[in-house]
Motif scaffolding. Structure first.
Motif, mmCIF file in Angstrom:
data_model
loop_
_atom_site.group_PDB
_atom_site.id
_atom_site.type_symbol
_atom_site.label_atom_id
_atom_site.label_comp_id
_atom_site.label_asym_id
_atom_site.label_seq_id
_atom_site.Cartn_x
_atom_site.Cartn_y
_atom_site.Cartn_z
ATOM 1 N N ALA A 1 -0.270 9.186 8.350
ATOM 2 C CA ALA A 1 0.477 7.956 8.078
ATOM 3 C C ALA A 1 1.341 8.060 6.829
ATOM 4 C CB ALA A 1 -0.485 6.774 7.945
ATOM 5 N N THR A 2 1.240 9.183 6.103
ATOM 6 C CA THR A 2 2.098 9.361 4.921
ATOM 7 C C THR A 2 3.500 9.840 5.284
ATOM 8 O OG1 THR A 2 1.385 11.667 4.573
ATOM 9 C CG2 THR A 2 0.081 9.931 3.506
ATOM 10 N N ALA A 3 3.768 10.077 6.559
ATOM 11 C CA ALA A 3 5.093 10.572 6.967
ATOM 12 C C ALA A 3 6.244 9.692 6.450
ATOM 13 C CB ALA A 3 5.157 10.728 8.480
ATOM 14 N N PRO A 4 6.149 8.347 6.563
ATOM 15 C CA PRO A 4 7.253 7.538 6.015
ATOM 16 C C PRO A 4 7.402 7.673 4.503
ATOM 17 C CG PRO A 4 5.954 6.268 7.580
ATOM 18 C CD PRO A 4 5.187 7.523 7.309
ATOM 19 N N LEU A 5 6.304 7.943 3.800
ATOM 20 C CA LEU A 5 6.399 8.144 2.353
ATOM 21 C C LEU A 5 7.195 9.404 2.041
ATOM 22 C CD1 LEU A 5 2.676 7.341 1.350
ATOM 23 C CD2 LEU A 5 4.619 5.778 1.539
ATOM 24 N N TRP A 6 6.875 10.484 2.762
ATOM 25 C CA TRP A 6 7.656 11.708 2.617
ATOM 26 C C TRP A 6 9.108 11.463 3.025
ATOM 27 C CZ3 TRP A 6 5.706 15.200 -0.292
ATOM 28 C CH2 TRP A 6 4.332 15.489 -0.279
ATOM 29 N N ALA B 1 9.438 3.005 -4.846
ATOM 30 C CA ALA B 1 8.715 3.818 -5.826
ATOM 31 C C ALA B 1 7.270 3.353 -5.946
ATOM 32 C CB ALA B 1 9.419 3.747 -7.173
ATOM 33 N N LEU B 2 7.077 2.026 -5.944
ATOM 34 C CA LEU B 2 5.711 1.495 -5.986
ATOM 35 C C LEU B 2 4.946 1.924 -4.745
ATOM 36 C CD1 LEU B 2 3.497 -0.289 -7.182
ATOM 37 C CD2 LEU B 2 4.593 -2.278 -6.082
ATOM 38 N N GLY B 3 5.618 1.894 -3.600
ATOM 39 C CA GLY B 3 4.975 2.322 -2.361
ATOM 40 C C GLY B 3 4.554 3.778 -2.411
ATOM 41 N N LEU B 4 5.404 4.633 -2.991
ATOM 42 C CA LEU B 4 5.071 6.046 -3.113
ATOM 43 C C LEU B 4 3.854 6.242 -4.011
ATOM 44 C CD1 LEU B 4 8.659 7.547 -3.478
ATOM 45 C CD2 LEU B 4 7.119 7.825 -1.534
ATOM 46 N N LEU B 5 3.797 5.518 -5.109
ATOM 47 C CA LEU B 5 2.654 5.620 -6.020
ATOM 48 C C LEU B 5 1.371 5.148 -5.345
ATOM 49 C CD1 LEU B 5 4.239 4.395 -9.379
ATOM 50 C CD2 LEU B 5 3.554 6.725 -8.766
ATOM 51 N N LEU B 6 1.470 4.040 -4.618
ATOM 52 C CA LEU B 6 0.293 3.540 -3.898
ATOM 53 C C LEU B 6 -0.153 4.541 -2.834
ATOM 54 C CD1 LEU B 6 1.126 -0.253 -3.417
ATOM 55 C CD2 LEU B 6 -0.723 0.717 -4.793
ATOM 56 N N ALA C 1 0.250 7.785 -2.799
ATOM 57 C CA ALA C 1 -0.394 8.917 -3.461
ATOM 58 C C ALA C 1 -1.796 8.551 -3.933
ATOM 59 C CB ALA C 1 0.461 9.380 -4.642
ATOM 60 N N GLY C 2 -1.938 7.328 -4.453
ATOM 61 C CA GLY C 2 -3.259 6.881 -4.900
ATOM 62 C C GLY C 2 -4.232 6.740 -3.748
ATOM 63 N N GLY C 3 -3.754 6.216 -2.611
ATOM 64 C CA GLY C 3 -4.618 6.076 -1.444
ATOM 65 C C GLY C 3 -5.081 7.413 -0.910
ATOM 66 N N VAL C 4 -4.174 8.394 -0.893
ATOM 67 C CA VAL C 4 -4.542 9.744 -0.448
ATOM 68 C C VAL C 4 -5.575 10.343 -1.389
ATOM 69 C CG1 VAL C 4 -3.693 12.105 -0.190
ATOM 70 C CG2 VAL C 4 -2.394 10.199 0.774
ATOM 71 N N ALA C 5 -5.353 10.174 -2.691
ATOM 72 C CA ALA C 5 -6.297 10.718 -3.669
ATOM 73 C C ALA C 5 -7.684 10.097 -3.509
ATOM 74 C CB ALA C 5 -5.770 10.478 -5.081
ATOM 75 N N ILE D 1 -11.907 2.968 4.282
ATOM 76 C CA ILE D 1 -11.238 1.687 4.515
ATOM 77 C C ILE D 1 -10.242 1.380 3.401
ATOM 78 C CG2 ILE D 1 -11.600 -0.794 4.757
ATOM 79 C CD1 ILE D 1 -14.365 -0.122 5.933
ATOM 80 N N VAL D 2 -10.694 1.520 2.146
ATOM 81 C CA VAL D 2 -9.828 1.181 1.011
ATOM 82 C C VAL D 2 -8.667 2.165 0.908
ATOM 83 C CG1 VAL D 2 -9.720 0.906 -1.489
ATOM 84 C CG2 VAL D 2 -11.724 0.095 -0.233
ATOM 85 N N GLY D 3 -8.965 3.465 1.046
ATOM 86 C CA GLY D 3 -7.905 4.469 0.973
ATOM 87 C C GLY D 3 -6.871 4.277 2.064
#
Length: 301
Positions: A104-109, A127-132, A134-138, A272-274
């Motif tokens: 689901a990170t494809a749109p972020l890329w 930019a906020l979406g990209l940070l979120l 990355a945080g969700g993936v982490a 769930i949270v990620g």
């Protein structure tokens, strides 16, 4: 969106979410190259049959290979062969739920690729979406037990690279030659199968396939690639690209659900949270808003 199209959307999300289940079942036995060659070949043959039926009905489904072979090759590599191979490599280690969420990170890329490729600046919201994202993936990767297995780090990188490959294909498609959607799907599957075929002798299957494994492979090719593309392009025709891309937000839910039901994968709080954080980031990057959040039309309009 009417009821029929809503059902198509849910069915497509369920099918694409199921692709990670089938890869998780078959990749450890067949290996990436053999599995993906089967998947692409089955999908190409199925779409060839559909194309023949369409031509018999006078609807036309000619590929125009001599004219568009380079186009099909580019799509076949970046939208099929490469991401499928990377997902199959990762599926030997990661759970189906982790694969589905990372996909689901494809749109972020896509936002990053668009910023470089088309020189489209990333908005503060993006930019906020990209940070979120990355945080969700982490969060997802950091707490999931599947990522503690040997080689999990490389598998995560492969999965993210697969999503990145989809974003390249998406950017290319915006400036690509005008080709009918069905021909794009059909031609790219043949191109992908041709590209992967030379790799098969160098990456043989580590195990012997069973009837169940081959059933999963057939489902990957015919259902998750062939039928799914037909449903997807029908949705684009009926409701437009933006609404059809809502499937991005639904398929991870089914990926997690199928993994829990059939592979007994544990759904932890981090899953769930990620997932929620990744999807929120994707929504911000794509500008997606559910219908109920959109401004109501002024009276009299």
């Amino acid at each position: 969106m009417n009821t029929a199209n809503m059902l198509r959307l849910v069915a497509l999300a369920a099918i694409w979410g199921g692709s990670f289940l089938f890869m998780r079942i078959s990749a450890p036995v067949l290996g990436p190259a053999v599995l993906i060659e089967y998947r692409l070949a089955f999908a190409a043959l199925f779409l060839a049959l559909v194309g023949w039926v369409l031509s018999r009905r006078g609807k036309g489904a000619a590929l125009g290979v001599r004219r568009h072979w380079k186009h099909y090759l580019i799509l076949g590599v970046f939208n099929s062969a490469l991401p499928f191979m990377l997902f199959a490599f990762a599926a030997r280690t990661l759970s189906a739920s982790v694969l589905a969420v990372l996909n689901a990170t494809a749109p972020l890329w896509g936002a990053l690729v668009g910023a470089v490729w088309a020189r489209q600046p990333v908005s503060p919201r993006g930019a906020l979406g990209l940070l979120l994202g990355a945080g969700g993936v982490a969060l997802l990767v950091g707490f999931d037990h599947a990522t503690e297995r040997p080689g999990a780090g490389l598998a995560v990188c492969a999965t993210l690279a697969a999503a990145f490959s989809y974003s390249i294909a998406s950017q290319y498609a915006k400036s690509a030659p005008s080709v009918a959607p069905f021909a794009n799907a059909h031609g790219s599957m043949w191109a992908g199968a041709i590209v992967v075929l030379p790799l098969v002798p160098f990456m043989p299957s580590p195990g012997a396939p069973t009837i169940g494994i081959m059933g999963a492979v057939l489902a990957l090719g015919v259902v998750c690639s062939g039928i799914a593309y037909i449903i997807y392009f029908k949705l684009i025709e009926e409701v437009g690209t933006t609404s059809a891309l809502t499937v991005t937000f639904l398929s991870p839910i089914f990926g997690i659900l199928w993994g829990a039901l059939f592979l007994h994968e544990v759904i932890g709080w981090h899953t769930i949270v990620g997932s929620a954080i990744v999807l929120l980031g994707t929504a911000l990057v794509t500008g997606f808003k559910p219908r109920f959040m959109r401004a109501a039309p002024a009276a009299g309009k």
